[in-house]
Write a protein that holds these residues in place. Structure first.
Motif, mmCIF file in Angstrom:
data_model
loop_
_atom_site.group_PDB
_atom_site.id
_atom_site.type_symbol
_atom_site.label_atom_id
_atom_site.label_comp_id
_atom_site.label_asym_id
_atom_site.label_seq_id
_atom_site.Cartn_x
_atom_site.Cartn_y
_atom_site.Cartn_z
ATOM 1 N N SER A 163 0.804 -1.234 0.000
ATOM 2 C CA SER A 163 0.000 0.000 0.000
ATOM 3 C C SER A 163 0.832 1.278 0.000
ATOM 4 C CB SER A 163 -0.967 -0.007 1.177
ATOM 5 O OG SER A 163 -1.899 -1.045 1.051
ATOM 6 N N GLY A 164 1.934 1.255 -0.736
ATOM 7 C CA GLY A 164 2.753 2.463 -0.860
ATOM 8 C C GLY A 164 3.922 2.536 0.088
ATOM 9 N N ALA A 165 4.021 1.599 1.017
ATOM 10 C CA ALA A 165 5.135 1.595 1.965
ATOM 11 C C ALA A 165 6.357 0.923 1.334
ATOM 12 C CB ALA A 165 4.746 0.857 3.238
ATOM 13 N N VAL A 166 7.524 1.431 1.682
ATOM 14 C CA VAL A 166 8.783 0.813 1.283
ATOM 15 C C VAL A 166 9.186 -0.123 2.428
ATOM 16 C CG1 VAL A 166 11.216 1.242 0.766
ATOM 17 C CG2 VAL A 166 9.474 2.814 -0.079
ATOM 18 N N PRO A 167 9.507 -1.372 2.140
ATOM 19 C CA PRO A 167 9.886 -2.285 3.217
ATOM 20 C C PRO A 167 11.005 -1.717 4.086
ATOM 21 C CG PRO A 167 9.651 -3.479 1.156
ATOM 22 C CD PRO A 167 9.562 -2.014 0.824
ATOM 23 N N SER A 168 10.816 -1.791 5.381
ATOM 24 C CA SER A 168 11.804 -1.227 6.306
ATOM 25 C C SER A 168 13.172 -1.877 6.139
ATOM 26 C CB SER A 168 11.320 -1.345 7.751
ATOM 27 O OG SER A 168 11.101 -2.695 8.088
ATOM 28 N N SER A 169 13.184 -3.135 5.732
ATOM 29 C CA SER A 169 14.458 -3.834 5.546
ATOM 30 C C SER A 169 15.284 -3.259 4.392
ATOM 31 C CB SER A 169 14.206 -5.321 5.300
ATOM 32 O OG SER A 169 13.432 -5.503 4.128
ATOM 33 N N LEU A 170 14.650 -2.480 3.515
ATOM 34 C CA LEU A 170 15.353 -1.903 2.361
ATOM 35 C C LEU A 170 15.581 -0.398 2.472
ATOM 36 C CD1 LEU A 170 13.543 -3.785 -0.539
ATOM 37 C CD2 LEU A 170 15.821 -4.224 0.387
ATOM 38 N N GLN A 171 14.998 0.228 3.459
ATOM 39 C CA GLN A 171 15.077 1.688 3.536
ATOM 40 C C GLN A 171 16.504 2.201 3.664
ATOM 41 O OE1 GLN A 171 12.293 2.924 6.568
ATOM 42 N NE2 GLN A 171 10.540 2.275 5.341
ATOM 43 N N GLY A 172 17.297 1.589 4.514
ATOM 44 C CA GLY A 172 18.692 2.020 4.668
ATOM 45 C C GLY A 172 19.478 1.861 3.383
ATOM 46 N N LYS A 173 19.280 0.746 2.692
ATOM 47 C CA LYS A 173 19.975 0.506 1.433
ATOM 48 C C LYS A 173 19.559 1.523 0.380
ATOM 49 C CE LYS A 173 21.184 -3.138 -1.810
ATOM 50 N NZ LYS A 173 21.158 -4.564 -2.099
ATOM 51 N N ILE A 174 18.276 1.830 0.328
ATOM 52 C CA ILE A 174 17.779 2.817 -0.638
ATOM 53 C C ILE A 174 18.399 4.181 -0.369
ATOM 54 C CG2 ILE A 174 15.731 4.124 -1.351
ATOM 55 C CD1 ILE A 174 14.173 1.445 -1.047
ATOM 56 N N LEU A 175 18.452 4.574 0.893
ATOM 57 C CA LEU A 175 19.046 5.874 1.233
ATOM 58 C C LEU A 175 20.528 5.909 0.897
ATOM 59 C CD1 LEU A 175 17.216 6.645 4.581
ATOM 60 C CD2 LEU A 175 16.881 7.781 2.378
ATOM 61 N N ALA A 176 21.243 4.819 1.158
ATOM 62 C CA ALA A 176 22.671 4.765 0.838
ATOM 63 C C ALA A 176 22.893 4.828 -0.672
ATOM 64 C CB ALA A 176 23.288 3.490 1.421
ATOM 65 N N LEU A 177 22.088 4.101 -1.429
ATOM 66 C CA LEU A 177 22.192 4.145 -2.889
ATOM 67 C C LEU A 177 21.873 5.542 -3.423
ATOM 68 C CD1 LEU A 177 20.468 0.756 -3.764
ATOM 69 C CD2 LEU A 177 22.844 1.365 -4.276
ATOM 70 N N ALA A 178 20.845 6.158 -2.869
ATOM 71 C CA ALA A 178 20.477 7.511 -3.302
ATOM 72 C C ALA A 178 21.619 8.491 -3.037
ATOM 73 C CB ALA A 178 19.198 7.964 -2.592
ATOM 74 N N LEU A 179 22.202 8.421 -1.855
ATOM 75 C CA LEU A 179 23.310 9.304 -1.505
ATOM 76 C C LEU A 179 24.488 9.089 -2.455
ATOM 77 C CD1 LEU A 179 24.497 11.390 0.477
ATOM 78 C CD2 LEU A 179 25.270 9.458 1.870
ATOM 79 N N ALA A 180 24.840 7.841 -2.700
ATOM 80 C CA ALA A 180 25.965 7.524 -3.574
ATOM 81 C C ALA A 180 25.737 7.976 -5.012
ATOM 82 C CB ALA A 180 26.235 6.020 -3.541
ATOM 83 N N ARG A 181 24.485 8.020 -5.428
ATOM 84 C CA ARG A 181 24.160 8.384 -6.812
ATOM 85 C C ARG A 181 23.723 9.839 -6.964
ATOM 86 N NH1 ARG A 181 21.754 3.065 -9.496
ATOM 87 N NH2 ARG A 181 23.061 1.593 -8.396
ATOM 88 N N GLY A 182 23.742 10.585 -5.875
ATOM 89 C CA GLY A 182 23.345 11.992 -5.948
ATOM 90 C C GLY A 182 21.857 12.184 -6.159
ATOM 91 N N ILE A 183 21.071 11.225 -5.693
ATOM 92 C CA ILE A 183 19.618 11.291 -5.826
ATOM 93 C C ILE A 183 19.043 11.959 -4.580
ATOM 94 C CG2 ILE A 183 17.494 9.916 -5.954
ATOM 95 C CD1 ILE A 183 19.142 7.824 -7.521
ATOM 96 N N ALA A 184 18.205 12.953 -4.780
ATOM 97 C CA ALA A 184 17.601 13.692 -3.668
ATOM 98 C C ALA A 184 16.471 12.869 -3.055
ATOM 99 C CB ALA A 184 17.088 15.042 -4.145
ATOM 100 N N LEU A 185 16.792 12.126 -2.012
ATOM 101 C CA LEU A 185 15.822 11.301 -1.312
ATOM 102 C C LEU A 185 16.238 11.291 0.154
ATOM 103 C CD1 LEU A 185 13.397 9.554 -2.286
ATOM 104 C CD2 LEU A 185 14.933 7.604 -2.268
ATOM 105 N N SER A 186 15.298 11.528 1.035
ATOM 106 C CA SER A 186 15.620 11.579 2.464
ATOM 107 C C SER A 186 14.840 10.520 3.229
ATOM 108 C CB SER A 186 15.267 12.959 3.027
ATOM 109 O OG SER A 186 13.857 13.120 3.080
ATOM 110 N N ALA A 187 15.232 10.313 4.464
ATOM 111 C CA ALA A 187 14.518 9.366 5.321
ATOM 112 C C ALA A 187 13.057 9.782 5.463
ATOM 113 C CB ALA A 187 15.195 9.283 6.684
ATOM 114 N N ASP A 188 12.800 11.058 5.487
ATOM 115 C CA ASP A 188 11.426 11.555 5.593
ATOM 116 C C ASP A 188 10.579 11.125 4.393
ATOM 117 O OD1 ASP A 188 9.567 13.177 7.182
ATOM 118 O OD2 ASP A 188 9.568 14.509 5.424
#
Length: 85
Positions: free
Chosen positions: A51-76
């Motif tokens: 229902s639109g939620a990102v699995p909590s088990s992947l949130q840290g990985k997504i944020l790390a990938l975003a940071l490494a790729r210069g993608i504007a995405l925050s924990a919020d």
């Protein structure tokens, strides 16, 4: 209306992640997942989705990938908010 044309304030965390990474396939590839698993994030729970939620088990990985790729995405961006929030 598809995720790319929705009001950004109304997007779910799944929509935000998918859009930020450039699509379902690109996000799935970055995560080493099958695209169908990412698509399920958008589906209602009664259809096997989250229902639109990102699995909590992947949130840290997504944020790390975003940071490494210069993608504007925050924990919020990954927090699923209800209509009353």
């Amino acid at each position: 209306m598809n995720a790319e044309t929705k009001d950004p304030l109304a997007q779910t965390p799944a929509d935000k992640c998918i859009l930020a990474f450039g699509g379902v396939r690109k996000l799935a590839r970055a995560l080493g997942r099958n695209p169908s698993s990412v698509v399920r994030w958008r589906k209602p729970k009664d259809e096997g989705g989250s229902s639109g939620a990102v699995p909590s088990s992947l949130q840290g990985k997504i944020l790390a990938l975003a940071l490494a790729r210069g993608i504007a995405l925050s924990a919020d961006d990954l927090i699923l908010r209800s209509a009353k929030d």
